[in-house]
Design a protein around this motif. Sequence first.
Motif, mmCIF file in Angstrom:
data_model
loop_
_atom_site.group_PDB
_atom_site.id
_atom_site.type_symbol
_atom_site.label_atom_id
_atom_site.label_comp_id
_atom_site.label_asym_id
_atom_site.label_seq_id
_atom_site.Cartn_x
_atom_site.Cartn_y
_atom_site.Cartn_z
ATOM 1 N N LEU A 44 -5.181 6.374 9.930
ATOM 2 C CA LEU A 44 -4.476 7.434 10.315
ATOM 3 C C LEU A 44 -3.710 8.022 9.010
ATOM 4 C CD1 LEU A 44 -3.852 9.367 12.722
ATOM 5 C CD2 LEU A 44 -1.767 7.668 12.932
ATOM 6 N N ASP A 45 -3.899 9.501 8.752
ATOM 7 C CA ASP A 45 -2.983 9.992 7.859
ATOM 8 C C ASP A 45 -1.612 10.379 8.389
ATOM 9 O OD1 ASP A 45 -2.055 11.538 5.601
ATOM 10 O OD2 ASP A 45 -3.379 13.312 5.975
ATOM 11 N N LEU A 46 -0.769 9.736 7.878
ATOM 12 C CA LEU A 46 0.670 9.628 8.318
ATOM 13 C C LEU A 46 1.727 10.146 7.149
ATOM 14 C CD1 LEU A 46 3.036 8.927 10.427
ATOM 15 C CD2 LEU A 46 3.086 6.559 9.349
ATOM 16 N N ARG B 84 1.620 5.218 18.408
ATOM 17 C CA ARG B 84 0.499 4.079 18.503
ATOM 18 C C ARG B 84 -0.624 4.929 19.550
ATOM 19 N NH1 ARG B 84 -2.370 1.178 16.376
ATOM 20 N NH2 ARG B 84 -0.620 0.425 15.256
ATOM 21 N N SER B 85 -0.018 5.647 20.286
ATOM 22 C CA SER B 85 -0.857 6.528 21.111
ATOM 23 C C SER B 85 -1.791 7.584 20.326
ATOM 24 C CB SER B 85 -0.224 7.383 22.324
ATOM 25 O OG SER B 85 0.253 8.454 21.788
ATOM 26 N N VAL B 86 -1.153 8.071 19.233
ATOM 27 C CA VAL B 86 -2.027 8.964 18.348
ATOM 28 C C VAL B 86 -3.106 8.070 17.561
ATOM 29 C CG1 VAL B 86 -1.792 10.571 16.393
ATOM 30 C CG2 VAL B 86 0.055 10.403 18.248
ATOM 31 N N THR C 84 6.387 -1.326 9.533
ATOM 32 C CA THR C 84 5.822 -2.469 9.764
ATOM 33 C C THR C 84 4.453 -2.234 10.853
ATOM 34 O OG1 THR C 84 7.313 -2.656 11.789
ATOM 35 C CG2 THR C 84 7.844 -3.717 9.737
ATOM 36 N N GLU C 85 4.010 -0.897 10.967
ATOM 37 C CA GLU C 85 3.114 -0.575 11.949
ATOM 38 C C GLU C 85 2.071 -0.609 11.028
ATOM 39 O OE1 GLU C 85 3.570 -0.012 15.367
ATOM 40 O OE2 GLU C 85 5.281 -1.233 14.982
ATOM 41 N N SER C 86 0.721 -0.797 11.803
ATOM 42 C CA SER C 86 -0.365 -0.603 11.175
ATOM 43 C C SER C 86 -1.305 0.452 11.700
ATOM 44 C CB SER C 86 -1.275 -1.975 11.040
ATOM 45 O OG SER C 86 -2.729 -1.655 10.640
#
Length: 318
Positions: free
Chosen positions: A59-61, A24-26, A53-55
């Motif tokens: 961001l390219d993950l 999340r901090s990224v 489940t995170e949005s």
Amino acid sequence: MSKPLVSVVIPTYKRPDKLRRATRSVADQTYPNIELIVVDDHSPQPAADTLATESFDDLDLVCLRHEENRGANQARNTGIRKAEGEYIALLDDDDDWRPEKISRQVEVFENSDDEVGVVYTGCEYDYGDYTRDVIFTCEGDVTEDLLVGKSFGEFSTLMVRTDVVFEAGLPDERFPSWQDREWLIRLSQHTEFRVIRELLTRRHCPEGEERISNNYTEKRDVSFPLLVEKHRDLAKSHGRKYERAFLASLLFILGQEALRNRFYGDARKQLLKSVYYYPFHTDRLVYALVALGGRLSYEPARLAVRTLHAISNGTVTE
């Protein structure tokens, strides 16, 4: 002009809640061009499931997973090899960043000459019941600073130019601890450092929690002799003073770790050897004196230091 790509590498193992906080901090960074590479070192709950489940908006993950547990350094190196960015920033899964960290580091790179290959930041250390804020000061040609044990940030504070990473080599996977310090020494032989004197990184270090850095016996039996083997000749090439200061700085850290882990006999030995090799640091003599009394002297001293930090919560410049 488009902003240069920054590759952020997070190695993770068995810490889903902390991984969410780190990622999340990224995602909350103000910098617009980031690829995030999460390397799951075979966690019981796969990191891809943890983050499903995170949005993360734009961001390219990328999530990679080891087929067996191989250790943090191997996971970190897997991510570095996958990175496509001009710069690489490393983040441990139990740490996090202020939103402007990446932007500030890229800004320093873009306003520096080509001699600069590492930019690192100040750090807030959160011990649970108190915090310690550290502003680092070493920059430029820092090899001698590293050899004599001056303070630098750990992996999570760093951004490194990708070409410098491959000139110096990846973090040494043989080290169970001190990987960051050893890597910094090698990086320093290829490039100059710049420091941002702002608290842009936060490390979470609650007492009693299992961390790689807390494993005293591995540090004593593996990391210490390996670091001496790799870099004692380098220290010696700078002069006998640097060789002795190099050994003294490592012994001092070992002695501190021994105290924290209640190896009082080891602590006395390591700290007294540190003073013998380089008797010019008052703090090391103080630690050696505290170690002489074992638990009876260490516990009151530890409580006093914790109380002072909790009261002052001041920023330390190192």
